[in-house]
Structure formats: C-alpha cells, structure tokens
Scaffold this motif. Structure first.
Motif: not given
Lengths: 113, 119
Positions: B85-92, B106-116
């Motif tokens: 269930g941890d499989a997801a895209m993670y954003f900082c 306001k939030l400033i996001f990174g581009t994300g890490t896709l975790l499998a």
C-alpha cells in the motif's frame, strides 16, 4: 477527510470553449488554492485566495481566472480552453496558521481536445 | 525564489524492506515547513509527515521518518517495513513560515518520486 469537494471529477471539452471548475469546502478555512499537476512538474500553483473576494496569482496563472464570492466556494475559470491546459487540477484549503498542512480535494481531470 | 528538487523520478523496494526518498530545497529563509505528500493511484493527496525547520528533532509517523539536514537543505523520507500500500507517487513540498499575507500558506512542490513496492 477534510470537507473538500471538487466538481466535476472529469471533463472533456474542445479548444476554445469556456470551462469552470468548482471547489467547495465545509471547513470554513480562510485560504483556498488551485494547483495543476503535470508529469515532470509536480503541482504548480495557479491562483489562491486569502478571503472572500481576495485572490492573487500563482506561478502559472496565464489563461486562468478565479472568483471567491463566498468562503466555501472557489471557482477556477478557463475563459477559452487550450490543449496546453489539459491537466489534473487540485483544489486545496488551509487554516490561518502556516504550520498547519493544506488539505486537498480529489482532483479534476480535464482533457481539452 | 524557493525551489524543491526530487532527483529520483522512480524508485523500487521489496516488501518489508526500507527505502529512502531524497529531497533537497533551496531557500534563503531560516524559518519554514517541509512536507511529504503521498499520491496513490486514486489521485488523492495524503499528508505523510511534516517538519518544522526550527525543530532539530526529525519527525516520525509510524513507519515513516525523515532525515532533516538544515545546513545541507536536505529532507529525505525513510519508509521502513515497506508495504504494498506504500506504492504511490511521493511529493516533497516547502512552505515559508514568514507572513507574506495571503501568500503565507502556498506550497512549493518537487516533481515527485514514483515508488514501486515489489512483493
């Protein structure tokens, strides 16, 4: 879950048509935000509101306008949709104090053909 | 202007193993907040963990913990005992703690890490 409802959840429309996305909250939060999510870009801020009738631009505001006539509703309008505005749109809300996290709606997938 | 960088577009971990997702940021401010959000295939944005910059102690939430290195401007997320269930895209994400009026939150996001997560 925080009381945030986005409508519609999905929409397909044609280039040049006007589109309005709605965000409705039941939390009475002061701040509301519209972000768009695109591959390789994460989420980027389009517009935000810090009160009724108080709005300001984010980093990708060109081609978008917003309105907030009531605390609970924040509307995002694409006056004349373009294919580059195909994206997933998220609404978020936040309390006054900045150490509280923002809560997000479930997103609207918008496709412009 | 502040920026957030996630240099790992994709990561993979075996079930029950530990994985660390990287995040670096750039800011001239001394007071701010950092967040990790999880986005599963359902598209929801779920807050995983947050860290106040003025706190030296690293935040933890059950199997999730961060390694916050303020001087290095690094904010990595460690997931222990990984589950399917941890499989997801993670954003900082970064947010200023200064009062800029309406822009405060306001939030400033990174581009994300896709975790499998592999069974």
């Amino acid at each position: 879950d925080a009381g945030i409802t986005q409508s519609p959840r999905h929409k397909v429309t044609e280039t040049g048509t006007p589109v309005t996305l709605r965000c409705h909250q039941t939390e009475n939060h002061r701040y509301m935000y519209w972000y768009r999510q695109d591959p390789g870009h994460g989420l980027r801020l389009i517009h935000y509101s810090y009160g009724v009738k108080d709005t300001d631009k984010g980093e990708v505001s060109d081609g978008y306008s917003v309105s907030r006539s009531k605390t609970e509703d924040f509307l995002l309008t694409l006056e004349s949709a373009t294919s580059s505005q195909t994206s997933v749109y998220f609404c978020a809300i936040g309390k006054d104090s900045s150490n509280q996290p923002q809560h997000f709606g479930d997103g609207t997938r918008l496709s412009i053909l | 202007a502040q920026t957030v960088t996630q240099s790992q577009p994709e990561m993979s971990v075996q079930e029950a193993e530990t994985v660390t997702l990287s995040c670096t940021y750039d800011t001239s401010e001394s007071d701010y907040y950092l967040f990790w959000y999880k986005q599963p295939p359902s598209r929801q944005m779920i807050l995983v963990i947050r860290q106040e910059a003025y706190k030296q102690q690293n935040a933890t939430e059950n199997r999730f913990s961060v390694n916050f290195q303020k001087a290095a401007k690094s904010f990595s997320l460690k997931i222990s005992d990984s589950q399917l269930g941890d499989a997801a895209m993670y954003f900082c994400a970064y947010r200023s703690a200064l009062d800029y009026g309406g822009a405060t939150n306001k939030l400033i996001f990174g581009t994300g890490t896709l975790l499998a997560v592999q069974p």
